[in-house]
Every structure is written in C-alpha cells, then in structure tokens.
Design a protein around this motif. Structure first.
Motif, PDB file in Angstrom:
ATOM      1  N   ILE A  12       0.875  -1.318   0.040  1.00  0.00           N
ATOM      2  CA  ILE A  12      -0.118  -0.201   0.099  1.00  0.00           C
ATOM      3  C   ILE A  12       0.900   1.113  -0.046  1.00  0.00           C
ATOM      4  O   ILE A  12       0.608   2.176  -0.550  1.00  0.00           O
ATOM      5  CB  ILE A  12      -0.834   0.051   1.266  1.00  0.00           C
ATOM      6  CG1 ILE A  12      -2.082  -0.991   1.041  1.00  0.00           C
ATOM      7  CG2 ILE A  12      -1.441   1.395   1.354  1.00  0.00           C
ATOM      8  CD1 ILE A  12      -2.912  -1.240   2.244  1.00  0.00           C
ATOM      9  N   ALA A  62       2.087   1.661  -3.444  1.00  0.00           N
ATOM     10  CA  ALA A  62       1.323   2.109  -4.477  1.00  0.00           C
ATOM     11  C   ALA A  62       0.592   3.593  -4.187  1.00  0.00           C
ATOM     12  O   ALA A  62       0.572   4.476  -5.246  1.00  0.00           O
ATOM     13  CB  ALA A  62      -0.092   1.375  -4.082  1.00  0.00           C
ATOM     14  N   ASP A  90       1.833   6.423  -6.828  1.00  0.00           N
ATOM     15  CA  ASP A  90       0.508   6.286  -7.465  1.00  0.00           C
ATOM     16  C   ASP A  90       0.339   5.234  -8.518  1.00  0.00           C
ATOM     17  O   ASP A  90       0.095   5.379  -9.670  1.00  0.00           O
ATOM     18  CB  ASP A  90       0.509   7.885  -8.478  1.00  0.00           C
ATOM     19  CG  ASP A  90      -1.029   7.980  -8.764  1.00  0.00           C
ATOM     20  OD1 ASP A  90      -1.911   7.481  -8.428  1.00  0.00           O
ATOM     21  OD2 ASP A  90      -1.140   8.793  -9.946  1.00  0.00           O
ATOM     22  N   GLU A 111      -1.314   1.460  -9.837  1.00  0.00           N
ATOM     23  CA  GLU A 111      -2.553   0.649  -9.586  1.00  0.00           C
ATOM     24  C   GLU A 111      -2.281  -0.925  -9.604  1.00  0.00           C
ATOM     25  O   GLU A 111      -3.181  -1.805  -9.448  1.00  0.00           O
ATOM     26  CB  GLU A 111      -3.456   0.669 -10.808  1.00  0.00           C
ATOM     27  CG  GLU A 111      -3.823   2.188 -10.961  1.00  0.00           C
ATOM     28  CD  GLU A 111      -5.053   2.163 -11.867  1.00  0.00           C
ATOM     29  OE1 GLU A 111      -6.156   2.635 -11.691  1.00  0.00           O
ATOM     30  OE2 GLU A 111      -4.659   2.032 -13.161  1.00  0.00           O
ATOM     31  N   TYR A 139      -3.688  -4.846  -6.110  1.00  0.00           N
ATOM     32  CA  TYR A 139      -4.241  -4.070  -7.361  1.00  0.00           C
ATOM     33  C   TYR A 139      -5.216  -3.127  -7.002  1.00  0.00           C
ATOM     34  O   TYR A 139      -5.840  -3.230  -5.923  1.00  0.00           O
ATOM     35  CB  TYR A 139      -5.120  -5.107  -8.077  1.00  0.00           C
ATOM     36  CG  TYR A 139      -4.256  -6.583  -8.563  1.00  0.00           C
ATOM     37  CD1 TYR A 139      -3.544  -6.673  -9.667  1.00  0.00           C
ATOM     38  CD2 TYR A 139      -4.626  -7.592  -7.408  1.00  0.00           C
ATOM     39  CE1 TYR A 139      -2.694  -7.970  -9.495  1.00  0.00           C
ATOM     40  CE2 TYR A 139      -3.672  -8.909  -7.618  1.00  0.00           C
ATOM     41  CZ  TYR A 139      -3.139  -8.988  -8.715  1.00  0.00           C
ATOM     42  OH  TYR A 139      -2.615 -10.267  -9.054  1.00  0.00           O
ATOM     43  N   SER A 140      -5.500  -2.077  -8.019  1.00  0.00           N
ATOM     44  CA  SER A 140      -6.509  -1.100  -7.888  1.00  0.00           C
ATOM     45  C   SER A 140      -7.965  -1.841  -8.094  1.00  0.00           C
ATOM     46  O   SER A 140      -7.803  -2.709  -8.963  1.00  0.00           O
ATOM     47  CB  SER A 140      -5.989   0.107  -8.744  1.00  0.00           C
ATOM     48  OG  SER A 140      -7.511   0.697  -8.886  1.00  0.00           O
ATOM     49  N   LYS A 141      -8.959  -1.609  -7.267  1.00  0.00           N
ATOM     50  CA  LYS A 141     -10.055  -2.049  -7.409  1.00  0.00           C
ATOM     51  C   LYS A 141     -10.902  -1.808  -8.928  1.00  0.00           C
ATOM     52  O   LYS A 141     -11.574  -2.466  -9.782  1.00  0.00           O
ATOM     53  CB  LYS A 141     -11.058  -1.412  -6.580  1.00  0.00           C
ATOM     54  CG  LYS A 141     -12.681  -1.865  -6.661  1.00  0.00           C
ATOM     55  CD  LYS A 141     -13.492  -1.188  -5.750  1.00  0.00           C
ATOM     56  CE  LYS A 141     -14.854  -1.667  -5.958  1.00  0.00           C
ATOM     57  NZ  LYS A 141     -15.791  -1.131  -4.740  1.00  0.00           N
ATOM     58  N   ARG A 142     -10.281  -0.723  -9.429  1.00  0.00           N
ATOM     59  CA  ARG A 142     -10.459   0.014 -10.627  1.00  0.00           C
ATOM     60  C   ARG A 142     -10.328  -1.044 -11.800  1.00  0.00           C
ATOM     61  O   ARG A 142     -11.146  -1.022 -12.819  1.00  0.00           O
ATOM     62  CB  ARG A 142      -9.692   1.202 -11.226  1.00  0.00           C
ATOM     63  CG  ARG A 142     -10.282   1.981 -12.621  1.00  0.00           C
ATOM     64  CD  ARG A 142      -9.532   2.999 -12.973  1.00  0.00           C
ATOM     65  NE  ARG A 142      -8.252   2.413 -13.411  1.00  0.00           N
ATOM     66  CZ  ARG A 142      -7.819   1.882 -14.418  1.00  0.00           C
ATOM     67  NH1 ARG A 142      -8.997   1.786 -15.307  1.00  0.00           N
ATOM     68  NH2 ARG A 142      -6.641   1.478 -14.833  1.00  0.00           N
ATOM     69  N   ALA A 157      -3.197  -0.959 -15.996  1.00  0.00           N
ATOM     70  CA  ALA A 157      -2.893  -0.322 -14.969  1.00  0.00           C
ATOM     71  C   ALA A 157      -2.036   1.088 -15.499  1.00  0.00           C
ATOM     72  O   ALA A 157      -1.175   0.827 -16.388  1.00  0.00           O
ATOM     73  CB  ALA A 157      -1.918  -1.314 -14.105  1.00  0.00           C
TER      74      ALA A 157
END
Length: 225
Positions: free
Chosen positions: A6, A9, A13, A15, A70-73, A99
């Motif tokens: 985290i 990340a 910045d 993903e 991973y980014s939820k997006r 990403a």
C-alpha cells in the motif's frame, strides 16, 4: 506485506504493485524464511510499453495472482475466467496493460508453502493444458498491442508447454493427440524460447521437442522431473 504494498502504491501512484516471494516445503515453518525479508528493497516503476516488456521478462513480475496489490478499478472490466485452471494466465497481462503504472519491489513479503494437493503438484489433469491456451491468448494480445515484444510472448507459450510436458511425463500421461499438438507449438514458437534468457535445461527440452516430441517425452519421463 500489505502495508508495504500500500505504501508503494501511494508513493508511486500505482495501480499494480508486486513483491517477491520465497518458497518453503510443506513441512517447513515459514518463520525460518522470514529473515529473507531483510534483503534489498530496491523498487522499480514502469509505465507505457515498458510495463509489458518487464512483465514478459522471465525474471521480472510473475503471472501469479498472489503477492500483488491491485487497484479495484482494474476489475471493473477484467475478471478471472470461470472454470479455467491457471486462471491468472488469462488475466494478469490484462491487468498490467490496463494499470496506469506497475511497481515491482525486491522486498520478500510472501511465503509460498508447497502443497501436495495443489494443481501444479498433483497428478496430471488435462485441464492443466488451460495454461497453454492462456499463453496463446496472451500472445495474440501482445501481437496486437505490443508487437515489439511478441517473441517474448511466444517464448511464454513454450514455457507453458515445457511445464505441461514435464507434468505429463511425471504422471505417465501419454496422449498422442496432445503430444502432436505440442509438436506443432514447439516447431512454431520454439526458436523464440531458445533465444530467451531462460535455463539451459529448459532450452535442452525445447531443442529435443522441436526435433521429436515423443523422444522428448521419453527423455523427460526417464529424468523424472
């Protein structure tokens, strides 16, 4: 591990963040491996085409779903396929592509315990061939979006063939239809694997498989991988 991923990340910045892992036997205690976390925590950040080149490099980011954040997006449009073995083979390259940035760190945050009942260690099942199907799909994707790296993607197909061939030999699974399919793939993509930065044992298996897949199967069976 989660705290470290985290923080990276947020710092970059990114993903998609991955850490390294170490493996231990089923009877070992992970505590004996935790000291390895004291290694160098060198970190690299990749964007644009470089992130896919890095992913396809055999010594960089792995296909495995675990040891990553991973980014939820990313999962708004990408899903692991239902009913497939090696479902990450069908998915991770898409996550890398979508990403905004991929970060890889040498920090060892994940201990992978060998499991005698897992897909990769249990008796050969024809569903294991899904890994090859996934790598072929990945290669088609690379052909379209990253043509400069297509030879690396072709080498991934052969890597999957090698793993399946070894598993077949270990389980005394001899399906001539499957082996004939392997022969075609080795002859079509094997040269790309031979040019890649991979093990000599893997290259030897590919070289023999290009010539005669049945001989390769027999040799692999004798060696008992």
């Amino acid at each position: 591990m989660i705290e470290t991923l985290i923080s990276l990340a947020l710092k970059y910045d990114a993903e998609f963040v991955e850490c390294k892992n170490c493996r231990c036997a089923e009877t070992d205690t992970p505590d004996s491996f935790i000291i390895m976390k004291a290694n160098s925590q060198e970190t690299h950040s990749f964007i644009e085409d470089d992130k896919m080149k890095m992913f396809l490099n055999p010594h960089s980011v792995k296909t495995t779903a675990w040891a990553k954040l991973y980014s939820k997006r990313l999962f708004e449009s990408i899903r692991y396929p239902v009913g497939k073995y090696h479902e990450d083979v069908f998915t991770t390259y898409k996550l890398v592509h979508d990403a905004n940035k991929v970060v890889s760190t040498n920090y060892i945050g994940y201990v992978y315990r060998a499991n005698s009942n897992s897909i990769t260690t249990s008796k050969f099942n024809k569903k294991r061939l899904d890994a090859i199907e996934g790598k072929i799909e990945q290669a088609h994707f690379i052909e379209k979006h990253y043509p400069l790296y297509v030879d690396l993607a072709y080498a991934h197909i052969i890597y999957a063939c090698n793993n399946c061939l070894r598993a077949m030999a270990k389980s005394n699974y001899n399906d001539r239809v499957v082996l004939k399919r392997f022969q075609s793939l080795y002859r079509k993509y094997g040269k790309c694997y031979l040019k890649a930065d991979v093990s000599l044992s893997g290259k030897f298996l590919v070289f023999i498989s290009i010539i005669n897949i049945y001989l390769s199967y027999k040799i692999t069976k004798i060696l008992k991988p």
